[in-house]
Design a protein around this motif. Sequence first.
Motif, mmCIF file in Angstrom:
data_model
loop_
_atom_site.group_PDB
_atom_site.id
_atom_site.type_symbol
_atom_site.label_atom_id
_atom_site.label_comp_id
_atom_site.label_asym_id
_atom_site.label_seq_id
_atom_site.Cartn_x
_atom_site.Cartn_y
_atom_site.Cartn_z
ATOM 1 N N LYS A 17 11.496 10.396 54.835
ATOM 2 C CA LYS A 17 10.299 10.114 54.514
ATOM 3 C C LYS A 17 9.372 9.770 55.879
ATOM 4 O O LYS A 17 8.134 10.087 56.132
ATOM 5 C CB LYS A 17 9.996 9.335 53.579
ATOM 6 C CG LYS A 17 8.735 8.858 53.001
ATOM 7 C CD LYS A 17 8.338 7.650 52.072
ATOM 8 C CE LYS A 17 9.007 6.482 52.743
ATOM 9 N NZ LYS A 17 9.108 5.209 51.859
ATOM 10 N N ASN A 18 9.962 8.733 56.690
ATOM 11 C CA ASN A 18 9.487 8.216 57.635
ATOM 12 C C ASN A 18 9.123 9.448 58.883
ATOM 13 O O ASN A 18 7.939 9.626 59.559
ATOM 14 C CB ASN A 18 10.087 7.075 58.596
ATOM 15 C CG ASN A 18 10.166 6.033 57.354
ATOM 16 O OD1 ASN A 18 9.173 5.813 56.575
ATOM 17 N ND2 ASN A 18 11.329 5.422 57.329
ATOM 18 N N ALA A 21 6.593 11.747 57.518
ATOM 19 C CA ALA A 21 4.893 10.999 57.816
ATOM 20 C C ALA A 21 4.541 11.161 59.184
ATOM 21 O O ALA A 21 3.475 11.323 59.393
ATOM 22 C CB ALA A 21 5.354 9.648 57.415
ATOM 23 N N ALA A 24 3.551 14.428 60.091
ATOM 24 C CA ALA A 24 2.072 14.766 59.563
ATOM 25 C C ALA A 24 1.051 14.213 60.353
ATOM 26 O O ALA A 24 -0.119 15.023 60.369
ATOM 27 C CB ALA A 24 2.256 14.371 58.031
ATOM 28 N N VAL A 25 1.139 12.926 60.914
ATOM 29 C CA VAL A 25 0.137 12.364 61.601
ATOM 30 C C VAL A 25 -0.100 13.216 62.956
ATOM 31 O O VAL A 25 -1.063 13.753 63.304
ATOM 32 C CB VAL A 25 0.535 10.815 61.961
ATOM 33 C CG1 VAL A 25 -0.739 10.557 63.072
ATOM 34 C CG2 VAL A 25 0.312 9.911 60.703
ATOM 35 N N PHE A 177 -3.148 8.950 51.905
ATOM 36 C CA PHE A 177 -1.712 9.203 52.896
ATOM 37 C C PHE A 177 -0.719 7.877 52.664
ATOM 38 O O PHE A 177 0.171 8.139 52.544
ATOM 39 C CB PHE A 177 -2.079 9.096 54.273
ATOM 40 C CG PHE A 177 -0.989 9.084 55.185
ATOM 41 C CD1 PHE A 177 -0.358 10.267 55.554
ATOM 42 C CD2 PHE A 177 -0.827 7.969 55.949
ATOM 43 C CE1 PHE A 177 0.645 10.229 56.482
ATOM 44 C CE2 PHE A 177 0.338 7.920 57.054
ATOM 45 C CZ PHE A 177 1.057 9.191 57.241
ATOM 46 N N TYR A 181 2.815 7.657 51.037
ATOM 47 C CA TYR A 181 3.828 6.998 52.124
ATOM 48 C C TYR A 181 4.640 5.820 51.356
ATOM 49 O O TYR A 181 5.826 5.623 51.498
ATOM 50 C CB TYR A 181 3.477 6.591 53.668
ATOM 51 C CG TYR A 181 4.308 5.801 54.263
ATOM 52 C CD1 TYR A 181 5.412 6.630 54.768
ATOM 53 C CD2 TYR A 181 4.328 4.523 54.410
ATOM 54 C CE1 TYR A 181 6.363 5.955 55.664
ATOM 55 C CE2 TYR A 181 5.199 3.960 55.292
ATOM 56 C CZ TYR A 181 6.372 4.520 56.028
ATOM 57 O OH TYR A 181 7.253 3.915 56.466
ATOM 58 N N THR A 182 3.839 4.967 50.575
ATOM 59 C CA THR A 182 4.353 3.882 49.833
ATOM 60 C C THR A 182 4.980 3.940 48.242
ATOM 61 O O THR A 182 5.229 3.143 47.628
ATOM 62 C CB THR A 182 3.408 2.683 50.043
ATOM 63 O OG1 THR A 182 2.201 2.889 49.366
ATOM 64 C CG2 THR A 182 3.060 2.387 51.260
ATOM 65 N N TYR A 217 5.697 0.951 60.702
ATOM 66 C CA TYR A 217 5.623 2.140 60.906
ATOM 67 C C TYR A 217 4.160 2.683 60.807
ATOM 68 O O TYR A 217 3.518 3.779 61.241
ATOM 69 C CB TYR A 217 6.287 2.943 59.304
ATOM 70 C CG TYR A 217 7.843 3.463 59.892
ATOM 71 C CD1 TYR A 217 7.836 4.428 60.713
ATOM 72 C CD2 TYR A 217 8.585 2.587 59.411
ATOM 73 C CE1 TYR A 217 9.241 4.922 60.849
ATOM 74 C CE2 TYR A 217 10.076 2.753 59.835
ATOM 75 C CZ TYR A 217 10.165 4.067 60.410
ATOM 76 O OH TYR A 217 11.367 4.479 60.808
ATOM 77 N N PHE A 221 2.235 5.127 63.098
ATOM 78 C CA PHE A 221 1.177 6.094 63.011
ATOM 79 C C PHE A 221 -0.193 5.901 63.687
ATOM 80 O O PHE A 221 -0.422 6.932 64.212
ATOM 81 C CB PHE A 221 0.770 6.096 61.207
ATOM 82 C CG PHE A 221 1.863 6.320 60.354
ATOM 83 C CD1 PHE A 221 3.156 7.211 60.833
ATOM 84 C CD2 PHE A 221 1.753 5.526 59.340
ATOM 85 C CE1 PHE A 221 4.068 6.991 60.132
ATOM 86 C CE2 PHE A 221 3.058 5.761 58.222
ATOM 87 C CZ PHE A 221 4.014 6.618 58.754
ATOM 88 N N SER A 271 -3.656 -0.577 54.581
ATOM 89 C CA SER A 271 -2.247 -0.356 54.217
ATOM 90 C C SER A 271 -1.490 -1.397 53.556
ATOM 91 O O SER A 271 -0.579 -0.993 52.704
ATOM 92 C CB SER A 271 -1.722 0.160 55.777
ATOM 93 O OG SER A 271 -2.249 0.817 56.576
#
Length: 371
Positions: A17-18, A21, A24-25, A177, A181-182, A217, A221, A271
């Motif tokens: 997942k990280n 992500a 993706a950025v 986003f 992510y969370t 993280y 990003f 965040s």
Amino acid sequence: MLQALKVGLLIERSNRKNIVALLAVFVIVFGCMFFIKAQSVGDQLNEKRGDYYSSRAVLSKFQVQDASRDGDGSELFKNLTQQKSAVALQIASLTVENYPMYYEASYRIAELRQQAFDMEEYEKVEDLLPSKFQNSLNYLYFKTMYESGKNTISDLSHYIPFLLYFFSLVGVGWYIFMSFYTSSILLDDFEHSSIIKGYPVRFDQYMISKCIIAFLYVVAFIVLIFISASPLLFNGLGDSSEKVAVYLGEPALISSVYYIVLCIVYMIVISIFVMLLSIILNVLLKNMYLTLFVHFILFFLPIIFPSIISMFPYNPFHFMNFNEILNGMPLDLVRPVDVTMNIGLLIMSICILIMLFVIKTFFSTGRIKRA
């Protein structure tokens, strides 16, 4: 706590997942760069040509009248005719790269529009022109540029102007986003309960460690945004002192760098807000998709029904699209609301403290158990 952080870092280091992500950025930043190039975003000349056609459409709302000083045309018609002429001057000045003349013409247009708001029949054309507040931002910006004798315009192919453009858009999607992510911030680790079992920690310590790791993280990003845009440095750094018109309780001009810093601060606060909310939803709902569903409902309701902003102006979810707050969007609602970024930061900070209290009070007993 250190044990929880060590275990968390061990697990998150290989969490796909990280990696997705971060990728993706990187893709979003590069996609934005190609979009600007393909669509000629920021090309002032093309934009002003569009404004010229718009000004013609505005005049078509009226019968042909004599727009000369002593003619029989209405004051509004004469005003709009002068606006059209000023737009033509903008196009001519951009074509020959006479930027002081461009700022002078832009200032003149903002001045004419400011006068037009109080004229009869303005309601016939108000939907085709900037709102009164948006024009006040334009008036302040172009007046300052004209009086300072500025002789350059921003180029989005340069590093800082691109970052300014990117961060002026990021508020639209940052909450979404971070929700993705969370959304499973606690649920993922229960799949590795055999690893966690060897390091028994209190549940609140476990959650704080998860937030710290997720926050690291988030910082990665944001740093990756600056790194991904670095190829534009070959075109030039750009003007870090370039002014941006924003609403901070009143129309104001701030530098590009200050605007970017404001956005980063807001992104970090959002965040943390989203992380804590996802933890609470994970514990209560025990399902990633339900967590996402609740996030999206809370985020999109004010967008779909803007009247909610007027009814409940201090709802924290109104402030998630922080670029709209900086642009003064709530002041253009049918029932205007005067809210600022400072108010948003205060409200979200209070909500963060409340969520921390809830997590500490109700979720801190016992140890992590096998799912």
